[in-house]
Write a protein that holds these residues in place. Structure first.
Motif, PDB file in Angstrom:
ATOM      1  N   GLU A   1       0.846  -1.195   0.000  1.00  0.00           N
ATOM      2  CA  GLU A   1       0.000   0.000   0.000  1.00  0.00           C
ATOM      3  C   GLU A   1       0.882   1.245   0.000  1.00  0.00           C
ATOM      4  OE1 GLU A   1      -3.134   2.078   3.124  1.00  0.00           O
ATOM      5  OE2 GLU A   1      -2.846  -0.089   3.138  1.00  0.00           O
ATOM      6  N   THR A   2       0.524   2.186  -0.836  1.00  0.00           N
ATOM      7  CA  THR A   2       1.372   3.363  -0.978  1.00  0.00           C
ATOM      8  C   THR A   2       0.995   4.461   0.000  1.00  0.00           C
ATOM      9  OG1 THR A   2      -0.088   4.238  -2.700  1.00  0.00           O
ATOM     10  CG2 THR A   2       1.793   2.896  -3.416  1.00  0.00           C
ATOM     11  N   PHE A   3       1.994   5.264   0.330  1.00  0.00           N
ATOM     12  CA  PHE A   3       1.804   6.442   1.160  1.00  0.00           C
ATOM     13  C   PHE A   3       2.928   7.406   0.825  1.00  0.00           C
ATOM     14  CE2 PHE A   3       3.866   3.063   3.655  1.00  0.00           C
ATOM     15  CZ  PHE A   3       5.126   3.617   3.840  1.00  0.00           C
ATOM     16  N   ASN A   4       2.843   8.574   1.376  1.00  0.00           N
ATOM     17  CA  ASN A   4       3.880   9.584   1.129  1.00  0.00           C
ATOM     18  C   ASN A   4       4.988   9.428   2.165  1.00  0.00           C
ATOM     19  OD1 ASN A   4       5.398  11.834   0.513  1.00  0.00           O
ATOM     20  ND2 ASN A   4       4.003  13.273   1.500  1.00  0.00           N
ATOM     21  N   GLY A   5       6.121   8.892   1.732  1.00  0.00           N
ATOM     22  CA  GLY A   5       7.219   8.662   2.662  1.00  0.00           C
ATOM     23  C   GLY A   5       8.230   9.776   2.713  1.00  0.00           C
ATOM     24  N   ALA A   6       7.938  10.904   2.074  1.00  0.00           N
ATOM     25  CA  ALA A   6       8.902  12.008   2.028  1.00  0.00           C
ATOM     26  C   ALA A   6       9.049  12.653   3.402  1.00  0.00           C
ATOM     27  CB  ALA A   6       8.442  13.043   1.019  1.00  0.00           C
ATOM     28  N   ARG A   7      10.223  13.193   3.643  1.00  0.00           N
ATOM     29  CA  ARG A   7      10.458  13.897   4.904  1.00  0.00           C
ATOM     30  C   ARG A   7       9.662  15.197   4.910  1.00  0.00           C
ATOM     31  NH1 ARG A   7      16.101  16.468   7.383  1.00  0.00           N
ATOM     32  NH2 ARG A   7      15.107  17.238   9.307  1.00  0.00           N
ATOM     33  N   ARG A   8       9.028  15.480   6.042  1.00  0.00           N
ATOM     34  CA  ARG A   8       8.225  16.690   6.171  1.00  0.00           C
ATOM     35  C   ARG A   8       7.872  16.882   7.641  1.00  0.00           C
ATOM     36  NH1 ARG A   8       5.321  12.468   4.210  1.00  0.00           N
ATOM     37  NH2 ARG A   8       3.316  11.950   5.174  1.00  0.00           N
ATOM     38  N   ASP A   9       7.190  17.960   7.939  1.00  0.00           N
ATOM     39  CA  ASP A   9       6.681  18.188   9.286  1.00  0.00           C
ATOM     40  C   ASP A   9       5.439  17.330   9.500  1.00  0.00           C
ATOM     41  OD1 ASP A   9       8.540  20.020  10.198  1.00  0.00           O
ATOM     42  OD2 ASP A   9       7.472  21.712   9.301  1.00  0.00           O
ATOM     43  N   PHE A  10       5.462  16.535  10.576  1.00  0.00           N
ATOM     44  CA  PHE A  10       4.275  15.774  10.966  1.00  0.00           C
ATOM     45  C   PHE A  10       3.635  16.535  12.122  1.00  0.00           C
ATOM     46  CE2 PHE A  10       7.028  12.757   8.872  1.00  0.00           C
ATOM     47  CZ  PHE A  10       6.137  12.016   8.079  1.00  0.00           C
TER      48      PHE A  10
ATOM     49  N   ASN B   1       7.879   4.547  -0.122  1.00  0.00           N
ATOM     50  CA  ASN B   1       6.449   4.834  -0.130  1.00  0.00           C
ATOM     51  C   ASN B   1       5.599   3.597   0.089  1.00  0.00           C
ATOM     52  OD1 ASN B   1       6.839   7.608  -0.631  1.00  0.00           O
ATOM     53  ND2 ASN B   1       7.178   7.193  -2.804  1.00  0.00           N
ATOM     54  N   ASN B   2       6.205   2.519   0.614  1.00  0.00           N
ATOM     55  CA  ASN B   2       5.427   1.363   1.051  1.00  0.00           C
ATOM     56  C   ASN B   2       6.175   0.705   2.207  1.00  0.00           C
ATOM     57  OD1 ASN B   2       7.252  -0.801   0.053  1.00  0.00           O
ATOM     58  ND2 ASN B   2       6.661  -0.013  -1.976  1.00  0.00           N
ATOM     59  N   ALA B   3       5.503  -0.215   2.881  1.00  0.00           N
ATOM     60  CA  ALA B   3       6.050  -0.772   4.119  1.00  0.00           C
ATOM     61  C   ALA B   3       7.276  -1.640   3.877  1.00  0.00           C
ATOM     62  CB  ALA B   3       4.972  -1.578   4.834  1.00  0.00           C
TER      63      ALA B   3
ATOM     64  N   ALA C   1      10.191   0.702   3.297  1.00  0.00           N
ATOM     65  CA  ALA C   1      10.430   1.443   4.542  1.00  0.00           C
ATOM     66  C   ALA C   1      11.211   0.586   5.532  1.00  0.00           C
ATOM     67  CB  ALA C   1       9.103   1.880   5.147  1.00  0.00           C
ATOM     68  N   THR C   2      10.885  -0.716   5.587  1.00  0.00           N
ATOM     69  CA  THR C   2      11.574  -1.631   6.495  1.00  0.00           C
ATOM     70  C   THR C   2      12.975  -1.955   5.985  1.00  0.00           C
ATOM     71  OG1 THR C   2       9.429  -2.596   7.095  1.00  0.00           O
ATOM     72  CG2 THR C   2      11.399  -3.860   7.659  1.00  0.00           C
ATOM     73  N   LYS C   3      13.077  -2.229   4.706  1.00  0.00           N
ATOM     74  CA  LYS C   3      14.364  -2.590   4.112  1.00  0.00           C
ATOM     75  C   LYS C   3      15.390  -1.493   4.303  1.00  0.00           C
ATOM     76  CE  LYS C   3      16.378  -3.976  -0.335  1.00  0.00           C
ATOM     77  NZ  LYS C   3      16.079  -4.362  -1.744  1.00  0.00           N
ATOM     78  N   TRP C   4      14.974  -0.249   4.092  1.00  0.00           N
ATOM     79  CA  TRP C   4      15.906   0.883   4.150  1.00  0.00           C
ATOM     80  C   TRP C   4      15.827   1.638   5.475  1.00  0.00           C
ATOM     81  CZ3 TRP C   4      13.534   2.640  -1.091  1.00  0.00           C
ATOM     82  CH2 TRP C   4      13.971   1.786  -2.115  1.00  0.00           C
ATOM     83  N   SER C   5      14.857   1.283   6.324  1.00  0.00           N
ATOM     84  CA  SER C   5      14.692   1.916   7.640  1.00  0.00           C
ATOM     85  C   SER C   5      14.530   3.428   7.524  1.00  0.00           C
ATOM     86  CB  SER C   5      15.890   1.589   8.543  1.00  0.00           C
ATOM     87  OG  SER C   5      15.591   1.917   9.892  1.00  0.00           O
ATOM     88  N   VAL C   6      13.523   3.852   6.761  1.00  0.00           N
ATOM     89  CA  VAL C   6      13.301   5.274   6.491  1.00  0.00           C
ATOM     90  C   VAL C   6      12.412   5.863   7.584  1.00  0.00           C
ATOM     91  CG1 VAL C   6      12.498   6.972   4.815  1.00  0.00           C
ATOM     92  CG2 VAL C   6      13.510   4.819   4.023  1.00  0.00           C
ATOM     93  N   ASN C   7      12.940   6.801   8.342  1.00  0.00           N
ATOM     94  CA  ASN C   7      12.204   7.386   9.464  1.00  0.00           C
ATOM     95  C   ASN C   7      10.895   8.028   9.024  1.00  0.00           C
ATOM     96  OD1 ASN C   7      14.172   6.638  11.296  1.00  0.00           O
ATOM     97  ND2 ASN C   7      15.194   8.627  11.270  1.00  0.00           N
ATOM     98  N   SER C   8      10.961   8.868   7.979  1.00  0.00           N
ATOM     99  CA  SER C   8       9.760   9.597   7.572  1.00  0.00           C
ATOM    100  C   SER C   8       8.677   8.645   7.075  1.00  0.00           C
ATOM    101  CB  SER C   8      10.096  10.631   6.489  1.00  0.00           C
ATOM    102  OG  SER C   8      10.720  10.019   5.373  1.00  0.00           O
TER     103      SER C   8
END
Length: 846
Positions: A459-468, A494-496, A499-506
């Motif tokens: 499932e896609t989402f916006n994984g870009a760094r930004r203010d949450f 932009n998917n789980a 995100a897990t493979k690269w460990s992306v905080n945002s």
């Protein structure tokens, strides 16, 4: 009244009752006619007669089990160093020496040696000389039983001292009670049983009790069954006056160092004198020959002290695991009736044989990997490291290594930084620290809840760094503010799975924003997550990235739960506990909980396997064995803590390398190196070394494929925002869970400044970024020209501020096609290509 007078009265009372006791003990059926005798018997019979012989205080031994199934001794714990042995395990020399030296008429009397009693009473109460024993072996056994019972029941040191004083006070009353108990015991037990009990309970100096422990301590590990004649007599000599005749202080005055023969001091002279007396008594009682006697007397007293294992410092590299076992026993045996903790008594007095879960081969590998890659100390910072391996499905701790030497001496720990009593692997309440931030290894609980709540891996989402700026949290309260964590590199996921493979905080923050942080916390707790300092676990936005302090053994057990189809088993360190009598005590059991469904666990494992694939953060920890692994790396802010946690289906290992202490003294591990290489990657040298052996020894299965639903694309409706203001469109899209992005102006016939449209429109993945366009007021819409003749089409296009192009086909016919298509957006002045066909005046056309 003078002291002599008082002593005479005491002697008279004692003597009178002693006569009664002889009658009662030896000829109980004989009629006693004298009034004094009758009164004495009545007084004696009113004394308590039943003595409960309680369990003796014995040392507890802790073992690991070797590969061949044989136990390997790690450590012992004791208040009294004692090991009970049966009759046949005691040398006949010892039995004969005890009887000849302490109570030659032991097998003849009924519990009381009246000659010895009267002799002792005269010396003590009439002549006011040193206290004389005169007690039979049975009486000495009674006294030691009373001491043992009183001390074991005591809860404090003061109570123990009081119990000892009561059982040893010099008084006719205590002696009478002792004699009464002795007669009672003689009626209940055989002489051999009493002698065996006496030899097992007797004090042999210091904390050494019982003939077996005395033999092992004083004579180089010998068993009581193997003692020589001279050794047996030397040990029996000790029981007469233990602190005077003990054999571990050869230069003290009490051991005869002041005795000089031929100008040389004679160590153990006092013990030798008593030993030789006993040997003489054995000869007199015809228990030994003259030759045996002479050879034994001629031999020197030559002990070979073998210090017993006391506490975990003797367990070498396994000492921290041993300490954990100790604390498990201390913490897990409460008496519900009294609210007292029985663990300390079990450990120090219970005589337990504790068989642990430790795999000595794997433990050795963990210790070696630790020693090769992380120093004991580092002048730049307080360096710490642990490696813990837990077995999926059982919770058994297979290995627990640390980059320190173990000590329980606070002075050593304070002055020698390579020593510590703190077990970094476990919770504070089990001898551990207050825990360490697990960093990105903690992200797997957000992944778990993402899947738990119906989201998919793709499932896609916006994984870009930004203010949450907002998070739902039904536990600690909703968050509103600004949280903008940086990423370790420029990759966007932009998917789980990515995100897990690269460990992306945002990316993980984007996932968490779509859920309730409280639910993420509950899922983490379902896997056993708890703070090492016992404070409540929380889940603020930063906690998604691992800022709670967790013990490494907790992380290892949790990852084992993922590998075990989502069933997490709490860590355990003990397999069996056997009491001195051969019965077993149930050890603290692992509690296994279905933390997530197997389907969720399989999907988690799929994503976590990708960390070992090309570009994944755990590539450096690949073992090369071919056994599949799941894993997750973790690095906290400023690289103060670095982690590698992963698992096969058979073994889960957590490795932490970092700063032990906080504050300004911390060092960024990315800025320094150890002898083995970069400090920040030491985890990737330790983890595969341990897991390579675990893979070879235990194997590992393929992880089950995720259910197809784990890869579904979840689409939701994009709100219709055309005609709204830009701010209203933003609110509508964010309320629906999308990320707003301003796409700028576009041609539209809608009023300038209002929303002209979105990209995408219709449906999109939940959490996707929606670009919103505003109208510049210059747009128009292409009319539908189908069926119009040329004049009609021209008029319609003019009205829309568009120009007509073409007219191919039959210009007298009607429009059959056009480009752009009807209702398409266009800019004023654009051309529309039309094609005519047919005949406008054909029959049948009105």
């Amino acid at each position: 009244m003078s002291d002599v007078g008082t002593g005479i009265l005491g002697f008279v009372g004692m003597s009178a009752l002693a006569g009664v006791l002889v009658t009662a003990a030896v000829t109980p059926a004989l009629a006693v006619t004298g009034m004094a005798a009758n009164n004495g018997i009545s007084m004696f019979e009113n004394l308590p007669g039943y003595l409960e012989v309680g369990e003796l205080s014995e040392k507890t031994d802790i073992y690991a089990v070797q590969a061949d199934g044989t136990p390997y001794h790690l450590a012992s714990f004791f208040d009294e160093n004692r090991e009970e042995v049966p009759w046949e395990s005691i040398s006949q020399y010892v039995k004969d020496a005890a009887v000849a030296g302490e109570d030659p008429r032991f097998y003849e009397h009924g519990g009381i040696d009246i000659q010895g009693t009267i002799r002792g009473a005269v010396s003590t109460y009439v002549l006011n000389q040193d206290v004389q024993g005169g007690s039979s072996i049975t009486q000495q056994y009674v006294k030691n039983v009373l001491i043992n019972n009183g001390v074991r029941e005591a809860q404090t040191e003061e109570e123990k001292e009081a119990a000892y004083d009561a059982a040893t006070e010099t008084s006719p009353e205590r002696k009478l009670k002792e004699m009464r108990y002795a007669i009672s015991l003689e009626k209940k037990f055989s002489k051999d049983e009493i002698l065996m009990g006496y030899l097992n309970i007797a004090a042999f100096g210091g904390r050494v009790y019982g003939i077996e422990s005395a033999a092992q301590y004083y004579f180089g590990g010998k068993h009581a069954s193997d003692l020589s004649l001279a050794e047996a007599a030397s040990l029996i000599a000790i029981v007469n006056t233990p602190e005077k005749f003990r054999l571990d202080y050869p230069e003290s005055e009490t051991n005869g160092a002041s005795t000089v023969v031929d100008g040389q001091p004679v160590p153990y002279a006092d013990n030798k004198q008593r030993r030789d007396y006993i040997l003489g008594q054995m000869l007199k009682e015809k228990k030994i020959t003259q030759e045996e006697h002479d050879a034994a007397v001629a031999s020197p007293v030559a002990p070979a002290i073998q210090e017993p294992s006391t506490g975990c410092q003797t367990a070498g590299g396994s000492a921290f695991f041993c300490d954990y076992v100790k604390n498990v026993i201390l913490n897990n045996y409460d008496d519900p009736a009294t609210e007292e903790n029985e663990g300390a008594a079990m450990l120090q007095q219970g005589g337990l044989q504790v068989y642990t879960t430790l795999d000595l081969e794997l433990q050795g590998r963990a210790e070696a990997a630790m020693a090769e890659n992380v120093p004991y100390t580092d002048p730049r910072f307080d360096v710490g490291s642990v490696a813990v391996t837990v077995q999926p499905g059982t919770g058994k701790i297979l290995a627990m290594a640390q980059n320190k030497r173990f000590t329980e001496d606070p002075d050593i720990a304070a002055t020698s930084p390579e020593y510590t009593s703190i077990n970094y692997s476990t919770d504070f309440g089990y001898g551990g620290s207050s825990g360490f931030q697990p960093g990105s290894t903690y992200k797997v609980w957000t992944l778990a809840q993402w899947l738990n709540s119906g989201h998919s891996l793709t499932e896609t989402f916006n994984g870009a760094r930004r203010d949450f700026t907002r998070f739902t949290n039904s536990c600690e309260g909703n968050f509103s503010g600004s949280f903008n964590p940086r990423n370790d590199d420029g990759r966007i996921a932009n998917n789980a799975v990515d995100a897990t493979k690269w460990s992306v905080n945002s990316s993980f923050m984007a996932m968490a924003q779509q859920m309730d942080l409280c639910d993420i916390k509950k899922t983490a707790e379902a896997f056993g997550m708890h703070r090492a300092d016992s404070q409540p676990l929380t889940m603020y936005p930063s906690d998604v990235l691992g800022t709670q302090e967790i013990a490494p053994v907790t992380m290892a057990a949790a990852f084992a739960g993922i590998a075990n189809n989502g069933t997490t088993c709490s860590p355990v360190a003990i397999d069996r506990i056997v009491k001195a009598d051969g019965t077993e005590v149930a050890p603290p059991a692992s509690t296994c909980t279905q933390s997530v469904t197997p389907e969720v666990a399989h999907a988690m494992a799929y994503a976590m396997q990708q960390t070992f694939a090309g570009g994944g953060t755990a590539v450096a920890s690949n073992t090369g064995t071919g056994v599949p692994h799941i894993g997750k790396t973790g690095t906290t802010d400023n690289a103060f803590d670095t982690w590698m946690v992963g698992s096969s289906t058979k073994a889960a290992t957590a490795v932490w390398v970092g700063n032990v202490t906080g504050g300004d003294n911390r060092t960024n591990l990315r800025n320094i190196s150890f002898d083995s290489g970069a400090a920040a990657t030491a985890r990737h040298r330790i983890w595969p070394s341990i897991m390579e052996l675990a893979d070879t020894k235990y194997g590992g299965d393929e992880f089950p494929d995720p259910d197809p639903s784990a890869f579904k694309q979840v689409l939701v409706d994009v709100p219709q925002v055309a005609g709204l203001s830009l701010d209203a469109a933003r609110q509508a899209l964010e309320a629906a869970g999308f990320v707003f992005e301003d796409g700028g102006q576009q041609d539209s016939n809608l009023p300038a400044g209002t929303v002209a449209g979105t990209d995408p429109s219709g449906q999109a993945g939940r959490g996707a970024t929606i670009r919103v366009f505003t109208s510049n007021g210059q747009g128009t819409t292409v009319p539908d020209l189908t069926g119009m003749n040329a004049l009609e089409a021209k008029a319609a296009l003019d009205a829309a501020s568009l120009r007509m192009k073409g007219g191919g086909g039959n210009p007298t016919g009607t429009v059959t096609s056009q480009s752009p298509a009807p209702n398409s957006p266009a800019k004023r002045g654009d051309e529309v290509t039309v094609t005519f066909g047919g005949n406008g005046n054909a029959p049948g056309d009105g």
